[in-house]
Design an enzyme around this catalytic site. Structure first.
Site, PDB file in Angstrom:
ATOM      1  CB  ILE A 147      -1.274  -0.162   1.153  1.00 50.11           C
ATOM      2  CG1 ILE A 147      -0.368  -0.642   2.723  1.00 50.11           C
ATOM      3  CG2 ILE A 147      -1.878  -1.106   1.083  1.00 50.11           C
ATOM      4  CD1 ILE A 147      -1.095  -0.285   3.330  1.00 50.11           C
ATOM      5  CG  ASP A 148       0.306   4.322  -3.268  1.00 46.47           C
ATOM      6  OD1 ASP A 148       0.767   3.261  -3.661  1.00 46.47           O
ATOM      7  OD2 ASP A 148      -0.891   4.659  -3.183  1.00 46.47           O
ATOM      8  CE  LYS A 149       6.918   9.362   2.910  1.00 45.60           C
ATOM      9  NZ  LYS A 149       7.846   9.861   2.506  1.00 45.60           N
TER      10      LYS A 149
END
Length: 347
Positions: A147-149
């Site tokens: 999952i994105d930062k």
């Protein structure tokens, strides 16, 4: 003491009625204990590590027949050049084969040139000690999805090679349940005539927005993804409105679930539909909010939210070893909960 071997060998005998292609036949007949995913097998074929009858075959479409003996040379997992760091992790579940983490916003999953440390991998190396998955040719914690930062929420990590193999197969088959909560600009509604003109957008029963497109890297900005309708990778997102905010409604809490799992998928798809995520600096856009529909504090909370308002709230899968049905839920993080509370003051 002799030097450790640099590679090992896996022998596969092709069974009856094999698929016509080498890659598919190997994926069917490779011993489960080898923990070689379809992706890993494809890479080994391309690298010239597969021999059929003693002859190197690098074409994944090569024909095989029942009884073929295939040798696969598998490099031993290399030590990862990443330092273990004592970073707190919110562990939702852990056993001998896997761990489920509730990742905070702001934490990168993998080290990269812009984020060499302080990542989830650094934390996992410290947490796991020597219990690392070596699937993929590198001895590292078994990251099977990301999952994105700046996205918070649930992430499953493989601790054993057998778990890595089994989880990767479920993600490849799109059988993993993944639901996200997001705050978006506007309110997706089947009654909106504008949405009927958005290519790839349709509605299902229950006012569920379905977005079906292809996704690929943007032609000029390699950090972005772009919606396509030819080429790229198939992507399907569904979304439903949970709570609209404002009078008339200006923003909404929505629930999204993924049929596929592509990079930035929810962010790109919602922006394509004209409902970019609040706080998203890349895809969010600058949709004008009606200042009379929200209080000044609610407007400020929406406009100043410092990240994409996206949270991986539900994760469900079959345990890759026991087969048990696993399902986890993670509450909204404090920043998103505070955003909703402020928006709700004008609901």
């Amino acid at each position: 003491m002799g030097a450790a071997p640099l590679e090992s060998s896996v022998t596969v005998r092709i069974g009856a009625d094999p698929p016509p292609r080498l890659d598919k036949a190997l994926a069917r007949d490779v011993p489960e204990a080898a923990s070689l995913s379809r992706t890993r097998l494809a890479r080994l074929i391309a690298e010239g590590a597969v021999r059929v009858g003693g002859v190197v075959v690098a074409d994944p479409k090569a024909k095989v027949v029942e009884g073929d003996i295939i040798e696969i040379t598998v490099p031993v997992a290399a030590e990862v050049d990443v330092v273990a760091q004592e970073i707190a992790l919110e562990v939702v579940f852990e056993d001998d084969d896997l761990i489920v983490i509730d990742k905070p916003a702001g934490m990168v999953v993998h080290p990269a040139p812009g984020s060499p440390d302080g990542t989830l991998v650094n934390a996992l190396l410290h947490h796991f000690g020597g219990a690392l998955s070596g699937v993929g040719g590198e001895k590292r914690p078994g990251i099977v999805h990301r999952i994105d930062k700046e996205t918070s929420g649930l992430l499953v990590v493989a601790k054993s090679d057998r778990a890595h193999h089994g989880l990767a197969a479920q993600f490849e088959a799109h059988s993993v349940e993944r639901k996200y909560l997001a705050v978006v600009q506007g309110v997706p509604d089947a009654a909106d005539p504008r949405l009927r003109g958005v290519r790839g957008a349709s509605f299902e029963a229950g006012n569920i927005l379905k977005l079906t497109t292809q996704l690929a890297r943007h032609k000029t900005d390699r950090q972005r993804q772009a919606v396509l309708f030819e080429g790229g990778r198939h992507a399907v997102t569904r979304a439903r409105v949970v709570t609209p905010f404002g009078v008339p409604p200006q923003v909404a809490l929505i629930e999204c679930w993924l049929e596929t799992g592509r990079t930035h998928q929810i962010r790109v798809h919602m922006a394509h539909a004209g409902h970019g995520l609040v706080g998203d600096p890349v895809y969010g856009g600058r949709r004008k909010l009606n200042e009379k529909a929200l209080s000044p504090d609610a407007l400020a909370a929406a406009r100043d939210f410092p990240r994409q308002a996206l949270h991986a709230a539900v994760l469900g899968f079959a345990h890759p070893v026991s087969g048990e049905t696993m399902r986890f839920e993670a509450d909204l993080p404090d920043d998103m909960a505070a955003l909703l509370q402020e928006l709700g003051r004008t609901a």
